[in-house]
Design an enzyme around this catalytic site. Structure first.
Site, mmCIF file in Angstrom:
data_model
loop_
_atom_site.group_PDB
_atom_site.id
_atom_site.type_symbol
_atom_site.label_atom_id
_atom_site.label_comp_id
_atom_site.label_asym_id
_atom_site.label_seq_id
_atom_site.Cartn_x
_atom_site.Cartn_y
_atom_site.Cartn_z
ATOM 1 C CD GLU A 109 51.854 -28.052 6.002
ATOM 2 O OE1 GLU A 109 52.198 -27.513 7.076
ATOM 3 O OE2 GLU A 109 51.203 -27.435 5.128
ATOM 4 C CG ASP A 155 49.422 -29.904 0.663
ATOM 5 O OD1 ASP A 155 50.602 -30.074 1.015
ATOM 6 O OD2 ASP A 155 48.500 -29.701 1.469
#
Length: 383
Positions: free
Chosen positions: A134, A72
């Site tokens: 994350e 991400d």
């Protein structure tokens, strides 16, 4: 086979902002691995809109090295990009695009290196891990960590490729983020003592946080390996009140603790709760019984400090050609892997000075250095 630059262009084209699904990127990686004859497994979130990917190659059994990165990226909304954020642009030895530094450059280098690992009879297994979410509190990787923790063949060492400019990193601080909501009692400001001013009580709590932060910054608590060399506390947002002539009934603020690995950030939260319960709530409820103070965790991850004389640090020094170990100010998933018994170190291409900014980039030189580091890992792992 495609180069790390080619693969980075492919990865950047996927908009994996944390609010979006990462499945298109995961499917791409899974198909790439399958084309090399490598099986992989997915660990989905509850909605099955996102997934961690895990794969391994080489001999059966425990141990080996895991190469880990998150898929991400942070949003581009409102940022003045001069290039398309989700299409890689090359200019003057720099590769521009969201995630080039943080941290699709490392993932691309890992994928490009896999044919070299597969050409060798490896003496240890190589593990590949790609996580989600994350950037919003190391949320997605937790299911992967839990799965690995229960397996007898889990890796011994994890190398996380967050951008360190290819410097060997052994540690970072942990983080705890919390929300505090104060529920007071409204009344006309002309009769202020008849109400319970939520903003004023929130201010007392914030003041206590400042006192805690001052104690944590005492010289005897310093660890010079970190910058700043002590645990920090800060209030980031606050909201409350409707009009100046109304005693505010509600106030909310968010605060965070960035803690040295030797400090437990939960102790800050516990001290603040104790202060609220024993000193503030009795005064509030002496005026109105239905008042209250509520604390809600927002996110948390542990710190990391791998010993400089450990096998993981020894390997990292060999791969980087330097034992000038350092720490980073930002957090990683490393503390979670470390808590699961997987010794973790950090090294990757690019700089966090470019991460999260418009026109994020990684240099071709940094990507080449990462390719070379993984080539040295191939030599170290082959039979």
């Amino acid at each position: 086979m495609p180069t790390s630059r080619d693969l980075l262009a492919d990865l950047i084209a996927f908009d994996t902002t944390s609010r979006e699904s990462n499945l298109a990127l995961i499917d791409f990686v899974r198909a790439y691995l399958a084309g090399l004859g490598v099986d992989s497994e997915l660990l989905f979130n509850e909605e099955r809109t996102k997934a961690n990917l895990y794969a391994r190659l080489g001999p059966d059994g425990p141990g080996g090295v895991m190469l880990s990165g998150h898929s991400d990226v942070v949003p581009v909304d409102g940022q003045p990009w001069s290039v398309p954020p989700f299409r890689m642009t090359e200019r003057d030895g720099r590769l521009y695009g969201r995630g080039t530094a943080d941290m699709k450059g490392f993932i691309a280098s890992v994928l490009a290196s896999l044919p070299r690992f597969l050409e060798q009879p490896l003496r240890l297994p190589l593990h590949i891990a790609i996580s989600y979410d994350e950037e919003v509190g190391c949320l997605g990787v937790r299911s992967l960590v839990a799965a690995l923790e229960g397996r007898p063949d889990r890796p011994a060492i994890c190398l996380i490729g967050e951008p360190t400019e290819m410097r060997p990193v052994l540690g970072h601080k942990g983080k705890l983020a919390m929300r505090c909501e104060v529920h007071g009692a409204a009344c006309h400001s002309a009769y202020a003592p008849q109400g319970v001013n939520a903003i004023e009580y929130a201010a007392r709590l914030i003041g206590r946080l400042g006192e805690i932060g001052t104690r944590l910054a005492a010289p005897e608590r310093h660890d010079e390996r970190f910058d700043p060399p002590y645990s920090t506390v800060q209030t980031g947002t606050i909201s409350g009140g409707r009009a100046l002539n109304i005693v505010p009934a509600e106030c909310r603020f968010d605060f965070e603790v960035r803690a040295l690995p030797s400090d437990d950030p939960q102790r800050v939260a516990e001290e603040l709760r104790d202060y609220a319960e024993h000193e503030l709530l009795p005064k509030m409820r002496a005026v109105r019984e239905d008042t209250g103070i509520r604390f809600t965790p927002l996110s948390a991850y542990p710190g990391l400090l791998t010993p400089a004389d450990s096998p993981a640090a020894e390997l990292l020094g060999l791969l980087c050609g330097s034992q000038d170990f350092s720490t980073v100010a930002y957090g990683t998933e490393g503390g979670l892997f470390d808590q699961a018994g997987i010794a973790t170190v950090v090294c990757g291409p690019g700089s966090m000075d470019q991460g999260h900014k418009p026109d994020e980039f990684v240099t071709l030189e940094q990507l080449g250095r990462c390719d070379a580091m993984l080539g040295r890992l191939v030599e170290w792992m082959k039979g």
